[in-house]
Design a protein around this motif. Structure first.
Motif, PDB file in Angstrom:
ATOM      1  N   ASP A   7      35.862  54.042  42.872  1.00 20.52           N
ATOM      2  CA  ASP A   7      35.949  53.043  41.802  1.00 20.52           C
ATOM      3  C   ASP A   7      37.376  52.497  41.675  1.00 20.52           C
ATOM      4  O   ASP A   7      37.578  51.294  41.519  1.00 20.52           O
ATOM      5  CB  ASP A   7      35.496  53.636  40.464  1.00 20.52           C
ATOM      6  N   ALA A   8      38.350  53.377  41.757  1.00 24.50           N
ATOM      7  CA  ALA A   8      39.750  52.960  41.648  1.00 24.50           C
ATOM      8  C   ALA A   8      40.133  52.063  42.827  1.00 24.50           C
ATOM      9  O   ALA A   8      40.814  51.048  42.651  1.00 24.50           O
ATOM     10  CB  ALA A   8      40.670  54.175  41.581  1.00 24.50           C
ATOM     11  N   ARG A   9      39.689  52.415  44.026  1.00 23.47           N
ATOM     12  CA  ARG A   9      39.999  51.602  45.201  1.00 23.47           C
ATOM     13  C   ARG A   9      39.318  50.240  45.123  1.00 23.47           C
ATOM     14  O   ARG A   9      39.896  49.220  45.461  1.00 23.47           O
ATOM     15  CB  ARG A   9      39.611  52.336  46.494  1.00 23.47           C
ATOM     16  N   GLN A  10      38.093  50.234  44.629  1.00 28.74           N
ATOM     17  CA  GLN A  10      37.359  48.975  44.486  1.00 28.74           C
ATOM     18  C   GLN A  10      38.058  48.060  43.465  1.00 28.74           C
ATOM     19  O   GLN A  10      38.200  46.858  43.693  1.00 28.74           O
ATOM     20  CB  GLN A  10      35.926  49.277  44.046  1.00 28.74           C
ATOM     21  N   LEU A  11      38.513  48.631  42.369  1.00 33.50           N
ATOM     22  CA  LEU A  11      39.240  47.870  41.357  1.00 33.50           C
ATOM     23  C   LEU A  11      40.553  47.333  41.934  1.00 33.50           C
ATOM     24  O   LEU A  11      40.913  46.173  41.713  1.00 33.50           O
ATOM     25  CB  LEU A  11      39.512  48.743  40.130  1.00 33.50           C
ATOM     26  N   ALA A  12      41.255  48.144  42.699  1.00 36.75           N
ATOM     27  CA  ALA A  12      42.512  47.717  43.316  1.00 36.75           C
ATOM     28  C   ALA A  12      42.260  46.569  44.300  1.00 36.75           C
ATOM     29  O   ALA A  12      43.041  45.606  44.350  1.00 36.75           O
ATOM     30  CB  ALA A  12      43.187  48.887  44.018  1.00 36.75           C
ATOM     31  N   ARG A  13      41.181  46.647  45.087  1.00 36.97           N
ATOM     32  CA  ARG A  13      40.842  45.562  46.018  1.00 36.97           C
ATOM     33  C   ARG A  13      40.529  44.278  45.259  1.00 36.97           C
ATOM     34  O   ARG A  13      40.948  43.198  45.661  1.00 36.97           O
ATOM     35  CB  ARG A  13      39.659  45.968  46.903  1.00 36.97           C
ATOM     36  N   ALA A  14      39.800  44.391  44.166  1.00 39.78           N
ATOM     37  CA  ALA A  14      39.461  43.212  43.363  1.00 39.78           C
ATOM     38  C   ALA A  14      40.716  42.582  42.773  1.00 39.78           C
ATOM     39  O   ALA A  14      40.869  41.353  42.775  1.00 39.78           O
ATOM     40  CB  ALA A  14      38.483  43.591  42.255  1.00 39.78           C
ATOM     41  N   ARG A  15      41.627  43.405  42.273  1.00 43.45           N
ATOM     42  CA  ARG A  15      42.891  42.878  41.727  1.00 43.45           C
ATOM     43  C   ARG A  15      43.719  42.200  42.812  1.00 43.45           C
ATOM     44  O   ARG A  15      44.318  41.159  42.594  1.00 43.45           O
ATOM     45  CB  ARG A  15      43.694  44.001  41.086  1.00 43.45           C
ATOM     46  N   ALA A  16      43.772  42.809  43.992  1.00 45.70           N
ATOM     47  CA  ALA A  16      44.528  42.235  45.103  1.00 45.70           C
ATOM     48  C   ALA A  16      43.927  40.889  45.528  1.00 45.70           C
ATOM     49  O   ALA A  16      44.658  39.934  45.801  1.00 45.70           O
ATOM     50  CB  ALA A  16      44.569  43.199  46.278  1.00 45.70           C
ATOM     51  N   ALA A  17      42.614  40.808  45.569  1.00 42.83           N
ATOM     52  CA  ALA A  17      41.951  39.550  45.936  1.00 42.83           C
ATOM     53  C   ALA A  17      42.238  38.466  44.904  1.00 42.83           C
ATOM     54  O   ALA A  17      42.502  37.315  45.262  1.00 42.83           O
ATOM     55  CB  ALA A  17      40.444  39.770  46.081  1.00 42.83           C
ATOM     56  N   ALA A  18      42.203  38.841  43.636  1.00 38.33           N
ATOM     57  CA  ALA A  18      42.507  37.877  42.572  1.00 38.33           C
ATOM     58  C   ALA A  18      43.949  37.385  42.690  1.00 38.33           C
ATOM     59  O   ALA A  18      44.231  36.197  42.518  1.00 38.33           O
ATOM     60  CB  ALA A  18      42.256  38.492  41.201  1.00 38.33           C
ATOM     61  N   ARG A  19      44.851  38.270  42.997  1.00 30.19           N
ATOM     62  CA  ARG A  19      46.269  37.891  43.145  1.00 30.19           C
ATOM     63  C   ARG A  19      46.455  36.963  44.349  1.00 30.19           C
ATOM     64  O   ARG A  19      47.193  35.980  44.262  1.00 30.19           O
ATOM     65  CB  ARG A  19      47.134  39.159  43.300  1.00 30.19           C
ATOM     66  N   ARG A  20      45.787  37.242  45.457  1.00 29.13           N
ATOM     67  CA  ARG A  20      45.883  36.363  46.626  1.00 29.13           C
ATOM     68  C   ARG A  20      45.349  34.970  46.299  1.00 29.13           C
ATOM     69  O   ARG A  20      45.936  33.968  46.681  1.00 29.13           O
ATOM     70  CB  ARG A  20      45.128  36.956  47.813  1.00 29.13           C
ATOM     71  N   ALA A  21      44.253  34.921  45.568  1.00 32.31           N
ATOM     72  CA  ALA A  21      43.685  33.629  45.175  1.00 32.31           C
ATOM     73  C   ALA A  21      44.660  32.878  44.266  1.00 32.31           C
ATOM     74  O   ALA A  21      44.848  31.666  44.410  1.00 32.31           O
ATOM     75  CB  ALA A  21      42.347  33.830  44.474  1.00 32.31           C
ATOM     76  N   GLU A  22      45.291  33.591  43.350  1.00 36.33           N
ATOM     77  CA  GLU A  22      46.273  32.984  42.458  1.00 36.33           C
ATOM     78  C   GLU A  22      47.462  32.446  43.252  1.00 36.33           C
ATOM     79  O   GLU A  22      47.928  31.326  43.015  1.00 36.33           O
ATOM     80  CB  GLU A  22      46.747  34.035  41.452  1.00 36.33           C
ATOM     81  N   LEU A  23      47.937  33.211  44.220  1.00 38.63           N
ATOM     82  CA  LEU A  23      49.048  32.763  45.054  1.00 38.63           C
ATOM     83  C   LEU A  23      48.660  31.537  45.869  1.00 38.63           C
ATOM     84  O   LEU A  23      49.462  30.608  46.032  1.00 38.63           O
ATOM     85  CB  LEU A  23      49.523  33.890  45.976  1.00 38.63           C
ATOM     86  N   ASP A  24      47.431  31.512  46.393  1.00 37.39           N
ATOM     87  CA  ASP A  24      46.965  30.347  47.141  1.00 37.39           C
ATOM     88  C   ASP A  24      46.925  29.116  46.253  1.00 37.39           C
ATOM     89  O   ASP A  24      47.306  28.027  46.677  1.00 37.39           O
ATOM     90  CB  ASP A  24      45.587  30.601  47.745  1.00 37.39           C
ATOM     91  N   LEU A  25      46.466  29.272  45.013  1.00 40.17           N
ATOM     92  CA  LEU A  25      46.430  28.135  44.095  1.00 40.17           C
ATOM     93  C   LEU A  25      47.835  27.631  43.801  1.00 40.17           C
ATOM     94  O   LEU A  25      48.072  26.422  43.724  1.00 40.17           O
ATOM     95  CB  LEU A  25      45.706  28.506  42.800  1.00 40.17           C
ATOM     96  N   GLU A  26      48.783  28.549  43.648  1.00 38.18           N
ATOM     97  CA  GLU A  26      50.174  28.152  43.429  1.00 38.18           C
ATOM     98  C   GLU A  26      50.704  27.398  44.648  1.00 38.18           C
ATOM     99  O   GLU A  26      51.400  26.393  44.512  1.00 38.18           O
ATOM    100  CB  GLU A  26      51.050  29.375  43.163  1.00 38.18           C
ATOM    101  N   TYR A  27      50.390  27.883  45.843  1.00 35.93           N
ATOM    102  CA  TYR A  27      50.836  27.233  47.072  1.00 35.93           C
ATOM    103  C   TYR A  27      50.227  25.839  47.186  1.00 35.93           C
ATOM    104  O   TYR A  27      50.928  24.861  47.502  1.00 35.93           O
ATOM    105  CB  TYR A  27      50.476  28.101  48.282  1.00 35.93           C
TER     106      TYR A  27
END
Length: 126
Positions: A7-27
């Protein structure tokens, strides 16, 4: 042990994916801003379309290059030129009719150049 922290790893992956999407939107936003800066007479909203297309992940387009990520003038110009070629000329129709890529580019080059110049410096429509 692996099952216990799944569960912790799945949550960490979801947070990382959200951050990558946010960075892409900024770019994409930064790339669009740079298009607008370099081509102030580009039709409204077009800078966003250019940025979204050029910066699409895993496509090998100029927007994913190191130069583009630095918002290099020439990299942005290449993305704008490609957009104009495809969106403002009959380039794609020529390709569909079997015209070789280089020949099709030559046929639309003067129109592309006029549009790029107008988007960059202003002036009359074609």
């Amino acid at each position: 042990e692996c099952a216990a922290d799944e569960d912790a790893r799945q949550l960490a992956r979801a947070r990382a994916a959200a951050r990558r999407a946010e960075l892409d939107l900024e770019y994409i936003r930064s790339f669009a801003d740079r298009v607008r800066e370099l081509f102030p007479f580009c039709p409204s909203g077009r800078e966003r379309l250019i940025a979204e297309h050029a910066c699409r992940k895993y496509n090998g387009r100029v927007g994913r290059s190191a130069a583009a990520k630095e918002l290099d003038k020439e990299a942005v110009r290449l993305a704008v030129t490609a957009h104009v070629r495809h969106a403002e000329t009959n380039y794609d129709d020529l390709l569909l009719k079997g015209v070789e890529r280089q020949q099709a580019r030559e046929k639309v080059n003067s129109k592309v150049s006029r549009i790029i110049d107008r988007w960059e410096h202003g002036g009359s429509q074609d």
